[in-house]
Motif scaffolding. Structure first.
Motif, PDB file in Angstrom:
ATOM      1  N   ILE A 127       0.677  -1.108  -0.091  1.00  0.00           N
ATOM      2  CA  ILE A 127      -0.037  -0.040   0.105  1.00  0.00           C
ATOM      3  C   ILE A 127       0.859   1.228   0.054  1.00  0.00           C
ATOM      4  O   ILE A 127       0.651   2.014  -0.681  1.00  0.00           O
ATOM      5  CB  ILE A 127      -1.026   0.043   1.227  1.00  0.00           C
ATOM      6  CG1 ILE A 127      -1.902  -1.090   1.114  1.00  0.00           C
ATOM      7  CG2 ILE A 127      -1.679   1.358   1.363  1.00  0.00           C
ATOM      8  CD1 ILE A 127      -2.740  -1.603   2.417  1.00  0.00           C
ATOM      9  N   ILE A 128       1.901   1.392   0.945  1.00  0.00           N
ATOM     10  CA  ILE A 128       2.809   2.419   1.009  1.00  0.00           C
ATOM     11  C   ILE A 128       3.606   2.688  -0.292  1.00  0.00           C
ATOM     12  O   ILE A 128       3.602   3.789  -0.651  1.00  0.00           O
ATOM     13  CB  ILE A 128       3.756   2.295   2.075  1.00  0.00           C
ATOM     14  CG1 ILE A 128       3.105   2.309   3.388  1.00  0.00           C
ATOM     15  CG2 ILE A 128       5.045   3.433   2.092  1.00  0.00           C
ATOM     16  CD1 ILE A 128       3.897   2.069   4.694  1.00  0.00           C
ATOM     17  N   GLU A 129       3.936   1.459  -0.937  1.00  0.00           N
ATOM     18  CA  GLU A 129       4.906   1.737  -2.371  1.00  0.00           C
ATOM     19  C   GLU A 129       3.732   2.127  -3.501  1.00  0.00           C
ATOM     20  O   GLU A 129       4.431   2.670  -4.375  1.00  0.00           O
ATOM     21  CB  GLU A 129       5.338   0.333  -2.697  1.00  0.00           C
ATOM     22  CG  GLU A 129       6.340  -0.078  -1.929  1.00  0.00           C
ATOM     23  CD  GLU A 129       6.863  -1.540  -2.091  1.00  0.00           C
ATOM     24  OE1 GLU A 129       8.054  -1.930  -1.817  1.00  0.00           O
ATOM     25  OE2 GLU A 129       5.933  -2.550  -2.459  1.00  0.00           O
ATOM     26  N   ASN A 130       2.561   2.088  -3.174  1.00  0.00           N
ATOM     27  CA  ASN A 130       1.786   2.513  -4.589  1.00  0.00           C
ATOM     28  C   ASN A 130       0.976   3.622  -4.018  1.00  0.00           C
ATOM     29  O   ASN A 130       0.330   4.188  -5.339  1.00  0.00           O
ATOM     30  CB  ASN A 130       0.742   1.087  -4.797  1.00  0.00           C
ATOM     31  CG  ASN A 130       1.761  -0.143  -5.354  1.00  0.00           C
ATOM     32  OD1 ASN A 130       2.249   0.361  -6.664  1.00  0.00           O
ATOM     33  ND2 ASN A 130       2.165  -0.910  -4.488  1.00  0.00           N
ATOM     34  N   ILE A 131       0.452   4.011  -3.018  1.00  0.00           N
ATOM     35  CA  ILE A 131      -0.426   5.078  -2.714  1.00  0.00           C
ATOM     36  C   ILE A 131       0.469   6.156  -2.010  1.00  0.00           C
ATOM     37  O   ILE A 131       0.301   5.945  -0.745  1.00  0.00           O
ATOM     38  CB  ILE A 131      -1.804   4.653  -2.015  1.00  0.00           C
ATOM     39  CG1 ILE A 131      -2.296   3.485  -2.967  1.00  0.00           C
ATOM     40  CG2 ILE A 131      -2.827   5.949  -1.891  1.00  0.00           C
ATOM     41  CD1 ILE A 131      -3.589   2.636  -2.360  1.00  0.00           C
ATOM     42  N   SER A 132       0.384   7.380  -2.528  1.00  0.00           N
ATOM     43  CA  SER A 132       1.365   8.277  -1.878  1.00  0.00           C
ATOM     44  C   SER A 132       0.591   9.008  -0.899  1.00  0.00           C
ATOM     45  O   SER A 132       0.947   9.436   0.156  1.00  0.00           O
ATOM     46  CB  SER A 132       1.682   9.266  -2.760  1.00  0.00           C
ATOM     47  OG  SER A 132       0.664   9.835  -3.375  1.00  0.00           O
ATOM     48  N   THR A 133      -0.882   9.156  -0.988  1.00  0.00           N
ATOM     49  CA  THR A 133      -1.703   9.774   0.001  1.00  0.00           C
ATOM     50  C   THR A 133      -1.712   9.032   1.434  1.00  0.00           C
ATOM     51  O   THR A 133      -2.487   9.356   2.424  1.00  0.00           O
ATOM     52  CB  THR A 133      -3.250   9.867  -0.497  1.00  0.00           C
ATOM     53  OG1 THR A 133      -3.721   8.707  -0.986  1.00  0.00           O
ATOM     54  CG2 THR A 133      -3.236  10.821  -1.559  1.00  0.00           C
ATOM     55  N   VAL A 134      -1.064   7.910   1.472  1.00  0.00           N
ATOM     56  CA  VAL A 134      -1.077   7.264   2.735  1.00  0.00           C
ATOM     57  C   VAL A 134      -0.262   7.900   3.679  1.00  0.00           C
ATOM     58  O   VAL A 134      -0.243   7.724   4.938  1.00  0.00           O
ATOM     59  CB  VAL A 134      -0.272   5.776   2.566  1.00  0.00           C
ATOM     60  CG1 VAL A 134       0.965   5.640   2.364  1.00  0.00           C
ATOM     61  CG2 VAL A 134      -0.954   4.899   3.452  1.00  0.00           C
ATOM     62  N   ASN A 135       0.249   9.129   3.303  1.00  0.00           N
ATOM     63  CA  ASN A 135       1.264  10.042   4.295  1.00  0.00           C
ATOM     64  C   ASN A 135       0.283  10.366   5.561  1.00  0.00           C
ATOM     65  O   ASN A 135       0.842  10.729   6.364  1.00  0.00           O
ATOM     66  CB  ASN A 135       1.416  10.953   3.630  1.00  0.00           C
ATOM     67  CG  ASN A 135       2.892  10.838   2.762  1.00  0.00           C
ATOM     68  OD1 ASN A 135       3.610   9.518   2.874  1.00  0.00           O
ATOM     69  ND2 ASN A 135       3.402  11.681   2.077  1.00  0.00           N
ATOM     70  N   GLU A 181      12.021   0.604   5.894  1.00  0.00           N
ATOM     71  CA  GLU A 181      13.142   0.842   4.707  1.00  0.00           C
ATOM     72  C   GLU A 181      12.207   1.542   3.734  1.00  0.00           C
ATOM     73  O   GLU A 181      12.704   2.548   3.094  1.00  0.00           O
ATOM     74  CB  GLU A 181      13.810  -0.258   4.101  1.00  0.00           C
ATOM     75  CG  GLU A 181      15.146  -0.670   5.173  1.00  0.00           C
ATOM     76  CD  GLU A 181      15.943  -2.002   4.585  1.00  0.00           C
ATOM     77  OE1 GLU A 181      15.603  -2.248   3.455  1.00  0.00           O
ATOM     78  OE2 GLU A 181      16.546  -2.383   5.254  1.00  0.00           O
ATOM     79  N   VAL A 182      11.114   0.916   3.379  1.00  0.00           N
ATOM     80  CA  VAL A 182      10.317   1.380   2.314  1.00  0.00           C
ATOM     81  C   VAL A 182       9.694   2.799   2.775  1.00  0.00           C
ATOM     82  O   VAL A 182       9.626   3.693   2.032  1.00  0.00           O
ATOM     83  CB  VAL A 182       9.117   0.356   1.940  1.00  0.00           C
ATOM     84  CG1 VAL A 182       7.904   0.946   1.231  1.00  0.00           C
ATOM     85  CG2 VAL A 182       9.632  -0.715   1.431  1.00  0.00           C
ATOM     86  N   VAL A 183       9.299   3.082   3.877  1.00  0.00           N
ATOM     87  CA  VAL A 183       8.622   4.014   4.655  1.00  0.00           C
ATOM     88  C   VAL A 183       9.786   5.321   4.461  1.00  0.00           C
ATOM     89  O   VAL A 183       9.386   6.468   3.901  1.00  0.00           O
ATOM     90  CB  VAL A 183       8.324   4.025   5.944  1.00  0.00           C
ATOM     91  CG1 VAL A 183       8.172   5.167   6.585  1.00  0.00           C
ATOM     92  CG2 VAL A 183       7.140   3.128   6.200  1.00  0.00           C
ATOM     93  N   CYS A 184      11.098   4.988   4.843  1.00  0.00           N
ATOM     94  CA  CYS A 184      12.284   5.820   4.773  1.00  0.00           C
ATOM     95  C   CYS A 184      12.522   6.249   3.362  1.00  0.00           C
ATOM     96  O   CYS A 184      12.831   7.333   2.992  1.00  0.00           O
ATOM     97  CB  CYS A 184      13.319   5.363   5.564  1.00  0.00           C
ATOM     98  SG  CYS A 184      13.131   5.216   7.237  1.00  0.00           S
ATOM     99  N   ASN A 185      12.291   5.259   2.167  1.00  0.00           N
ATOM    100  CA  ASN A 185      12.693   5.464   0.924  1.00  0.00           C
ATOM    101  C   ASN A 185      11.500   6.183   0.303  1.00  0.00           C
ATOM    102  O   ASN A 185      11.872   6.896  -0.682  1.00  0.00           O
ATOM    103  CB  ASN A 185      12.951   4.427   0.183  1.00  0.00           C
ATOM    104  CG  ASN A 185      14.376   3.766   0.661  1.00  0.00           C
ATOM    105  OD1 ASN A 185      15.152   4.585   1.243  1.00  0.00           O
ATOM    106  ND2 ASN A 185      14.392   2.447   0.891  1.00  0.00           N
ATOM    107  N   ILE A 186      10.369   6.272   0.700  1.00  0.00           N
ATOM    108  CA  ILE A 186       9.271   6.516  -0.045  1.00  0.00           C
ATOM    109  C   ILE A 186       8.671   8.172   0.512  1.00  0.00           C
ATOM    110  O   ILE A 186       8.399   9.015  -0.364  1.00  0.00           O
ATOM    111  CB  ILE A 186       8.006   5.652  -0.377  1.00  0.00           C
ATOM    112  CG1 ILE A 186       8.515   4.384  -1.234  1.00  0.00           C
ATOM    113  CG2 ILE A 186       6.755   6.156  -0.616  1.00  0.00           C
ATOM    114  CD1 ILE A 186       7.457   3.424  -1.238  1.00  0.00           C
ATOM    115  N   VAL A 187       8.704   8.125   1.595  1.00  0.00           N
ATOM    116  CA  VAL A 187       7.864   9.135   2.358  1.00  0.00           C
ATOM    117  C   VAL A 187       9.146  10.461   2.348  1.00  0.00           C
ATOM    118  O   VAL A 187      10.084  10.222   2.720  1.00  0.00           O
ATOM    119  CB  VAL A 187       7.475   8.894   3.785  1.00  0.00           C
ATOM    120  CG1 VAL A 187       6.951  10.200   4.413  1.00  0.00           C
ATOM    121  CG2 VAL A 187       6.586   7.909   3.889  1.00  0.00           C
ATOM    122  N   SER A 188       8.621  11.503   1.891  1.00  0.00           N
ATOM    123  CA  SER A 188       9.383  12.673   1.639  1.00  0.00           C
ATOM    124  C   SER A 188      10.063  13.017   3.068  1.00  0.00           C
ATOM    125  O   SER A 188       9.273  13.192   4.143  1.00  0.00           O
ATOM    126  CB  SER A 188       8.387  13.884   1.232  1.00  0.00           C
ATOM    127  OG  SER A 188       9.094  15.077   1.210  1.00  0.00           O
TER     128      SER A 188
END
Length: 175
Positions: free
Chosen positions: A78-86, A121-128
């Motif tokens: 979900i985090i990898e594909n939907i940016s509004t998960v922020n 790691e995914v959270v750190c790499n994807i979330v601004s």
């Protein structure tokens, strides 16, 4: 549109009381795959989906390892594909730094700890960085209550996020 109807049906499964953990796991994994295939269509389901996903992240119950592993995998997709998960990033970070996901022990398997590490790691790499830094600062006082291992994982997330800052971001955010 057909997959949206499938997503609606799957989400309605959350209303079933005493849903079998294996069925729950499969519902989460199916919804995560729909998020992967049709992220734009799944945004409207996030307010219903994310509380169910996050309710199974963190405290690991014995005998429910597959549910916890499936939940971590689903959340990562979900985090990898939907940016509004922020919008849910505070709760996500709080949950993925839980001691049960940091240290291998009697309740959790090495697979769960490794999947939680991948998720962080995914959270750190994807979330601004401009989103994650204030959240890490805000969640720190709560994470401290979980103990040293959780704090170290949170600081490792901070380190990874700092290392992922692009030169453009640094230049645009400095006077």
């Amino acid at each position: 549109e057909q997959f949206t109807k499938v997503a609606e049906e799957l989400i309605s499964m959350f209303e079933v009381e005493s849903l079998d953990p294996l069925l729950y796991s499969n519902v989460l994994l199916c919804l995560a795959e729909i998020c992967h295939a049709l992220p734009g269509h799944m945004i409207r389901f996030l307010p219903v989906l994310m509380p169910h996903v996050l309710s199974h992240v963190g405290h690991v119950q014995e005998g429910h390892e597959f549910l916890h592993l499936s939940t971590l995998i689903s959340l990562k997709i979900i985090i990898e594909n939907i940016s509004t998960v922020n919008v849910f990033i505070y709760d996500i970070i709080l949950k993925i730094c839980h001691p049960d996901l940091v240290i291998e022990g009697r309740k959790q398997t090495l697979d769960i700890v490794q999947e939680a590490t991948k998720l962080r790691e995914v959270v750190c790499n994807i979330v601004s960085p401009r989103v994650i830094f204030p959240v890490i600062k805000k969640v720190y006082s709560e994470i401290r209550k979980h103990g040293k291992a959780s704090v170290l994982v949170l600081l490792d997330m901070l380190n990874t996020s700092i290392n992922n800052i692009s030169r453009e971001d640094v230049k645009s955010n400095t006077p």
